[in-house]
Design a protein around this motif. Sequence first.
Motif, PDB file in Angstrom:
ATOM      1  N   LEU A  58       0.828  -1.203   0.000  1.00  0.00           N
ATOM      2  CA  LEU A  58       0.000   0.000   0.000  1.00  0.00           C
ATOM      3  C   LEU A  58       0.862   1.252   0.000  1.00  0.00           C
ATOM      4  CD1 LEU A  58      -3.040   0.612   0.108  1.00  0.00           C
ATOM      5  CD2 LEU A  58      -2.816   0.883   2.574  1.00  0.00           C
ATOM      6  N   THR A 237      -6.206   3.036   7.012  1.00  0.00           N
ATOM      7  CA  THR A 237      -6.306   3.324   5.580  1.00  0.00           C
ATOM      8  C   THR A 237      -7.565   4.122   5.252  1.00  0.00           C
ATOM      9  OG1 THR A 237      -7.357   1.155   5.271  1.00  0.00           O
ATOM     10  CG2 THR A 237      -4.980   1.274   4.940  1.00  0.00           C
ATOM     11  N   GLN A 402      -9.398  -3.896   1.152  1.00  0.00           N
ATOM     12  CA  GLN A 402      -8.314  -3.328   0.367  1.00  0.00           C
ATOM     13  C   GLN A 402      -8.270  -4.008  -1.006  1.00  0.00           C
ATOM     14  OE1 GLN A 402      -6.201  -0.848   1.248  1.00  0.00           O
ATOM     15  NE2 GLN A 402      -5.302  -0.937  -0.795  1.00  0.00           N
ATOM     16  N   HIS A 436      -9.854   1.273  -1.300  1.00  0.00           N
ATOM     17  CA  HIS A 436     -10.325   0.683  -0.045  1.00  0.00           C
ATOM     18  C   HIS A 436     -11.827   0.835   0.053  1.00  0.00           C
ATOM     19  CE1 HIS A 436     -10.822  -0.023   4.285  1.00  0.00           C
ATOM     20  NE2 HIS A 436      -9.724  -0.710   4.177  1.00  0.00           N
TER      21      HIS A 436
END
Length: 443
Positions: A58, A237, A402, A436
């Motif tokens: 990521l 995230t 994700q 996400h």
Amino acid sequence: MTAVLERAEVPVVRGYRFEMVKLVSQWRIRLLVLACWLAPALFVAAVSQQSDLPTDTLFGRWMNISGWAGPLVLLGFAGTYALPLLTSVVAGDVFAAEDRLGTWRHLLVAMRSYRRIFVSKALASLTVILLLVIGLAVSGAVGGLVAVGSQPLVALDGQLLPPGEAAGLVALAWICVLAPTLALAGIGLLGSVVFGRSPMGLLLPAVVALGMGVAQLLPLPVAVRLALPSYAFIAWTGLFTTPAQLGPLLIGVAVSLVWAVAATSLAYIVFMRRDFTNLSNDGVGRRALTVAAAPLVGLLVVTMGVLAVASPSTGSGIDQNKVQQSVATAFGRLYRLQTQQLHRPDVTEEQLASTVACTKGDGLVEADGPGNDWRCVVSWHLPGTTIAGQAIYQLDIASDGQYVADGDGPKEVNGYFQVHTPNGDQPNPLWQFDGHLELLSKG
């Protein structure tokens, strides 16, 4: 004996200083502090200068574009590996060390209070852990800024974050992972008290973190996933989307803090009940299941029940509508970024009117849940044209929401990793991008 110890108690501040001196005098603690404050900067700076970036991580694909990507790549690694190991070494050994050295009687004579011994040791281990976490965050940020500079950062929905906003979100993300780190630290204190000189106390936070990490990879219901304190290592995230996905993050932080309090309280109860007059007693290992494990398992079950009732989603939280909306938003924003790279006339997201049609398993299975068999076709319109443009993406969606979208043509749009610009070849933002999905929201 307890009554005698309570007559002339040593202040907690003096006990805390004493425990801090003992911790920082250990060579492994000094080595960890040095490594956490230096190694991340060197690692991030070195990787940021490479042409072969960790695109499977990521924010890894943006490490040579923005200096704020480096500390986020480091954060993903730290939540999986570094922080569980650090809490094991510090909190998992703070009580067990006295058992190995046989120094409990000396400490009791010096401190004269069970309670203050526990508080001093817990605070000292917490201080060292915070010092290590701050070192990781600061060092990673310095390495990225020195190597690349404070450039805008591409978020998980294609939004281009200004340097100031990116810096604030990076700092907030590191602050959020303190909660699950404290949960592991509490488990480490509990293991150190319960298992005594046994190595299981030292390994317990790492083993628990590994087990919860494996669980997060499984297709579990959302309520079960959020009930694990390890989810906060992932939920940060959600800060890098617009609007921010704060629901799962706040739940993850709250669950982690509850676990931290529960595990530390259990460690305190076990410690206060221990018989230090028996030299052969270095813990309550055989009773660990009832003393330590059972209450935490009960807490997990209760949390899952509460979240199952309160959350709007009891399934995987991943459905076709969510995927299509997320890909359409990210594509529209990244298309504008590519337009700027090529010095073409700017278009707005409203003018593009991006739409996405996604299927799973070539349309042979229901478009629901994680998997690497998602296929999305993006359509958009440019001002002054009647023919719609189309691009294909193959998606790999993980159980935690994700996903990675891999461009599959046409070559001029997303079929190649670079674009030819007037300023030279640059990374193609539409070739691959991360996204996400908010598991709690309705599609």
